[in-house]
Design a protein around this motif. Structure first.
Motif, PDB file in Angstrom:
ATOM      1  N   HIS A  29      -5.504   1.225   0.096  1.00 44.70           N
ATOM      2  CA  HIS A  29      -6.099   1.925   1.456  1.00 44.70           C
ATOM      3  C   HIS A  29      -6.554   1.017   2.435  1.00 44.70           C
ATOM      4  O   HIS A  29      -7.230   1.601   3.323  1.00 44.70           O
ATOM      5  N   MET A  30      -6.071  -0.420   2.252  1.00 43.53           N
ATOM      6  CA  MET A  30      -6.727  -1.004   3.451  1.00 43.53           C
ATOM      7  C   MET A  30      -5.914  -1.295   4.438  1.00 43.53           C
ATOM      8  O   MET A  30      -6.390  -2.053   5.496  1.00 43.53           O
ATOM      9  N   ALA A  31      -4.647  -1.188   4.406  1.00 47.45           N
ATOM     10  CA  ALA A  31      -3.894  -1.456   5.403  1.00 47.45           C
ATOM     11  C   ALA A  31      -3.948  -0.406   6.743  1.00 47.45           C
ATOM     12  O   ALA A  31      -4.074   0.793   6.435  1.00 47.45           O
ATOM     13  N   PRO A  32      -3.761  -0.901   7.804  1.00 45.51           N
ATOM     14  CA  PRO A  32      -4.100   0.129   8.995  1.00 45.51           C
ATOM     15  C   PRO A  32      -2.892   1.126   8.925  1.00 45.51           C
ATOM     16  O   PRO A  32      -1.823   0.976   8.414  1.00 45.51           O
ATOM     17  N   SER A  33      -3.096   2.382   9.383  1.00 43.39           N
ATOM     18  CA  SER A  33      -2.113   3.442   9.560  1.00 43.39           C
ATOM     19  C   SER A  33      -1.406   3.252  10.764  1.00 43.39           C
ATOM     20  O   SER A  33      -1.640   2.387  11.741  1.00 43.39           O
ATOM     21  N   TRP A  34      -0.278   4.091  10.947  1.00 42.55           N
ATOM     22  CA  TRP A  34       0.822   3.783  12.018  1.00 42.55           C
ATOM     23  C   TRP A  34      -0.138   4.405  13.476  1.00 42.55           C
ATOM     24  O   TRP A  34      -0.013   3.758  14.249  1.00 42.55           O
ATOM     25  N   CYS A  46     -10.001  -5.453 -16.284  1.00 40.50           N
ATOM     26  CA  CYS A  46      -9.752  -4.099 -16.053  1.00 40.50           C
ATOM     27  C   CYS A  46     -10.387  -3.144 -15.018  1.00 40.50           C
ATOM     28  O   CYS A  46      -9.646  -2.680 -14.007  1.00 40.50           O
ATOM     29  N   LEU A  47     -11.792  -3.586 -15.030  1.00 45.05           N
ATOM     30  CA  LEU A  47     -12.582  -2.704 -13.939  1.00 45.05           C
ATOM     31  C   LEU A  47     -12.130  -3.526 -12.387  1.00 45.05           C
ATOM     32  O   LEU A  47     -11.871  -2.625 -11.450  1.00 45.05           O
ATOM     33  N   PHE A  48     -12.206  -4.862 -12.451  1.00 47.13           N
ATOM     34  CA  PHE A  48     -11.887  -5.350 -11.141  1.00 47.13           C
ATOM     35  C   PHE A  48     -10.350  -5.115 -10.685  1.00 47.13           C
ATOM     36  O   PHE A  48     -10.049  -4.729  -9.502  1.00 47.13           O
ATOM     37  N   THR A  49      -9.460  -4.982 -11.520  1.00 46.59           N
ATOM     38  CA  THR A  49      -8.259  -4.608 -11.153  1.00 46.59           C
ATOM     39  C   THR A  49      -8.200  -3.096 -10.655  1.00 46.59           C
ATOM     40  O   THR A  49      -7.362  -2.932  -9.685  1.00 46.59           O
ATOM     41  N   TYR A  50      -8.848  -2.076 -11.297  1.00 45.51           N
ATOM     42  CA  TYR A  50      -8.941  -0.951 -10.903  1.00 45.51           C
ATOM     43  C   TYR A  50      -9.507  -0.853  -9.219  1.00 45.51           C
ATOM     44  O   TYR A  50      -9.070  -0.156  -8.667  1.00 45.51           O
ATOM     45  N   LEU A  51     -10.547  -1.587  -9.251  1.00 45.15           N
ATOM     46  CA  LEU A  51     -11.307  -1.642  -7.947  1.00 45.15           C
ATOM     47  C   LEU A  51     -10.344  -2.242  -6.765  1.00 45.15           C
ATOM     48  O   LEU A  51     -10.287  -1.749  -5.794  1.00 45.15           O
ATOM     49  N   LYS A  61      -2.624  14.957  -5.097  1.00 47.78           N
ATOM     50  CA  LYS A  61      -4.031  14.579  -5.203  1.00 47.78           C
ATOM     51  C   LYS A  61      -4.196  13.487  -6.159  1.00 47.78           C
ATOM     52  O   LYS A  61      -5.345  12.726  -6.273  1.00 47.78           O
ATOM     53  N   SER A  62      -3.049  12.830  -6.702  1.00 44.18           N
ATOM     54  CA  SER A  62      -3.356  11.700  -7.396  1.00 44.18           C
ATOM     55  C   SER A  62      -3.807  10.542  -6.617  1.00 44.18           C
ATOM     56  O   SER A  62      -4.581   9.303  -7.068  1.00 44.18           O
ATOM     57  N   ILE A  63      -3.568  10.581  -5.366  1.00 45.16           N
ATOM     58  CA  ILE A  63      -4.046   9.649  -4.468  1.00 45.16           C
ATOM     59  C   ILE A  63      -5.655   9.467  -4.287  1.00 45.16           C
ATOM     60  O   ILE A  63      -6.212   8.257  -4.041  1.00 45.16           O
ATOM     61  N   LEU A  64      -6.147  10.499  -4.792  1.00 42.82           N
ATOM     62  CA  LEU A  64      -7.642  10.682  -4.688  1.00 42.82           C
ATOM     63  C   LEU A  64      -8.356   9.552  -5.613  1.00 42.82           C
ATOM     64  O   LEU A  64      -9.735   9.460  -5.549  1.00 42.82           O
ATOM     65  N   TRP A  65      -7.649   9.376  -6.572  1.00 39.04           N
ATOM     66  CA  TRP A  65      -8.144   8.715  -7.832  1.00 39.04           C
ATOM     67  C   TRP A  65      -8.525   7.275  -7.191  1.00 39.04           C
ATOM     68  O   TRP A  65      -9.294   6.395  -7.707  1.00 39.04           O
ATOM     69  N   GLU A 104       0.755  -1.142   0.001  1.00 40.97           N
ATOM     70  CA  GLU A 104       0.205   0.055   0.092  1.00 40.97           C
ATOM     71  C   GLU A 104       0.963   1.045   0.118  1.00 40.97           C
ATOM     72  O   GLU A 104       0.611   2.006  -0.577  1.00 40.97           O
ATOM     73  N   ARG A 105       1.888   1.264   0.862  1.00 46.31           N
ATOM     74  CA  ARG A 105       2.898   2.493   0.907  1.00 46.31           C
ATOM     75  C   ARG A 105       3.542   2.678  -0.276  1.00 46.31           C
ATOM     76  O   ARG A 105       3.704   3.690  -0.812  1.00 46.31           O
ATOM     77  N   LEU A 106       3.767   1.610  -1.258  1.00 47.18           N
ATOM     78  CA  LEU A 106       4.615   1.701  -2.225  1.00 47.18           C
ATOM     79  C   LEU A 106       3.633   2.370  -3.478  1.00 47.18           C
ATOM     80  O   LEU A 106       4.245   3.108  -4.139  1.00 47.18           O
ATOM     81  N   ILE A 107       2.470   1.968  -3.478  1.00 44.08           N
ATOM     82  CA  ILE A 107       1.531   2.445  -4.593  1.00 44.08           C
ATOM     83  C   ILE A 107       1.378   3.964  -4.223  1.00 44.08           C
ATOM     84  O   ILE A 107       1.411   4.933  -5.085  1.00 44.08           O
ATOM     85  N   GLN A 108       1.195   4.204  -3.126  1.00 44.23           N
ATOM     86  CA  GLN A 108       0.854   5.744  -2.568  1.00 44.23           C
ATOM     87  C   GLN A 108       2.048   6.592  -2.794  1.00 44.23           C
ATOM     88  O   GLN A 108       1.859   7.689  -3.211  1.00 44.23           O
ATOM     89  N   LEU A 109       3.118   6.280  -2.307  1.00 39.01           N
ATOM     90  CA  LEU A 109       4.542   6.813  -2.589  1.00 39.01           C
ATOM     91  C   LEU A 109       4.817   7.141  -4.166  1.00 39.01           C
ATOM     92  O   LEU A 109       5.150   8.224  -4.425  1.00 39.01           O
ATOM     93  N   ARG A 110       4.504   5.885  -4.674  1.00 40.33           N
ATOM     94  CA  ARG A 110       4.850   6.129  -6.289  1.00 40.33           C
ATOM     95  C   ARG A 110       3.972   6.945  -6.900  1.00 40.33           C
ATOM     96  O   ARG A 110       4.397   7.870  -7.750  1.00 40.33           O
ATOM     97  N   MET A 111       2.476   7.103  -6.594  1.00 37.05           N
ATOM     98  CA  MET A 111       1.663   8.000  -7.330  1.00 37.05           C
ATOM     99  C   MET A 111       1.791   9.286  -6.997  1.00 37.05           C
ATOM    100  O   MET A 111       1.836  10.341  -7.619  1.00 37.05           O
ATOM    101  N   ALA A 112       2.080   9.427  -5.555  1.00 34.82           N
ATOM    102  CA  ALA A 112       2.199  10.889  -5.033  1.00 34.82           C
ATOM    103  C   ALA A 112       3.657  11.546  -5.749  1.00 34.82           C
ATOM    104  O   ALA A 112       3.541  12.588  -5.969  1.00 34.82           O
ATOM    105  N   SER A 113       4.528  10.737  -5.800  1.00 33.12           N
ATOM    106  CA  SER A 113       5.710  11.361  -6.406  1.00 33.12           C
ATOM    107  C   SER A 113       5.751  11.753  -7.834  1.00 33.12           C
ATOM    108  O   SER A 113       6.521  12.458  -8.304  1.00 33.12           O
ATOM    109  N   ARG A 114       4.824  10.921  -8.718  1.00 35.03           N
ATOM    110  CA  ARG A 114       4.826  11.019  -9.922  1.00 35.03           C
ATOM    111  C   ARG A 114       3.719  12.203 -10.350  1.00 35.03           C
ATOM    112  O   ARG A 114       3.964  12.898 -11.285  1.00 35.03           O
ATOM    113  N   PHE A 115       2.577  12.214  -9.702  1.00 35.03           N
ATOM    114  CA  PHE A 115       1.543  12.915 -10.066  1.00 35.03           C
ATOM    115  C   PHE A 115       0.987  13.974  -8.992  1.00 35.03           C
ATOM    116  O   PHE A 115       0.006  14.671  -8.987  1.00 35.03           O
ATOM    117  N   GLY A 116       1.924  13.983  -7.864  1.00 39.13           N
ATOM    118  CA  GLY A 116       1.348  14.820  -6.809  1.00 39.13           C
ATOM    119  C   GLY A 116       0.336  14.218  -5.705  1.00 39.13           C
ATOM    120  O   GLY A 116      -0.045  13.076  -6.101  1.00 39.13           O
TER     121      GLY A 116
END
Length: 270
Positions: free
Chosen positions: A188-193, A176-181, A49-53, A35-47
């Protein structure tokens, strides 16, 4: 012949931890890292707000899971927002709750409230499987019942479902739709610190109860009982689900890295 020594009971506690607890902990850590890898990657490339997608769906499931566990363990929900992005704090949503100090039930509830997003996210992914690939879970469960041990049962449940998901390839709209979901929910399913921190005290209490109960059971369990085999009928589906969720989150992570790498190449050429 029943276990008659302290050493036998302690060994039984260790077996219970390795078979019943440790695999789930490993999967939780893996999902959290992905989860953290996905969020950091998207944020570093698209800012940021990209996490909102993905957050528009994953965050409400995350926060609703917290809220539901608060209700089940009789915590008072002071305020909550299922989806309220805040750029300054990086928060997408929240659930503020309080409980009665010293109430063991509510103290233990902190553990389940903390890990609730993992539970809620897993259920949401299973519902997605049910909608997009009906029959896959029940068929695998039926096939697994003929297997003898925990590992083979878990494998028999997870692998056919994965084969069915990816058999049609990403060119199929359903895949494709299943993968996006999966990306929305899984990222966003992992607990936060803060969730882990809030669950710490309850986890210690729950761990103490676990040790005492398993020590007691260890005196009664026959020496020749194989715990992994005995636990297989109900542990195998759980481990298979966690393995399935982890693999789907890994696949989503790979897709995000591939897409962002293509984006990087496109930007460099310009």
């Amino acid at each position: 012949m029943f276990a008659a020594s302290v050493a036998d009971s302690v060994w039984f506690v260790i077996q219970c931890f390795v078979v019943l607890i440790l695999p789930s902990v490993i999967f939780v850590v893996a999902i959290h890292i992905l989860e953290r890898l996905i969020q950091l990657r998207m944020a570093s490339r698209f800012g940021w707000k990209s996490i909102l997608w993905t957050g528009w769906l994953g965050t409400p499931i995350h926060e609703f899971s917290h809220a539901l566990m608060c209700v089940l363990f009789r915590h008072h929900i002071e305020s909550m927002a299922l989806f309220e992005p805040d750029f300054e704090s990086g928060r997408l949503g929240y659930v503020r709750h309080s409980y009665q100090k010293g109430n063991w039930y509510q103290e233990i509830g902190n553990v389940f409230i903390g890990i609730a997003p993992l539970i809620g996210g897993t259920i949401a992914l299973l519902l997605c499987l049910r909608v997009f690939f009906p029959g896959s879970i029940s068929e695998s469960m039926n096939a697994a019942s003929a297997q003898a041990n925990l590992t083979s049962q878990s494998y028999t449940i997870a692998v056919p479902i994965l084969e069915q998901i990816f058999a049609s390839g990403l060119a199929n709209w359903r895949t494709c739709l299943f993968t996006y979901l999966v990306l929305c929910i899984g990222s966003h399913m992992a607990p936060s610190w803060s969730d882990y921190h809030g669950a710490l005290k309850g986890a210690l209490l729950l761990a103490s109860i676990f040790v005492v109960v398993t020590l007691g059971i260890g005196w009664l369990v026959p020496d020749d009982v194989n715990l992994a085999t005995a636990a297989a009928p109900w542990m195998a589906p759980l481990l298979a689900i966690y393995a399935l969720v982890t693999i789907l989150c890994f696949a989503a992570t790979v897709i995000v890295f591939l897409l962002t790498s293509i984006f990087d190449l496109f930007i460099d050429r310009r």
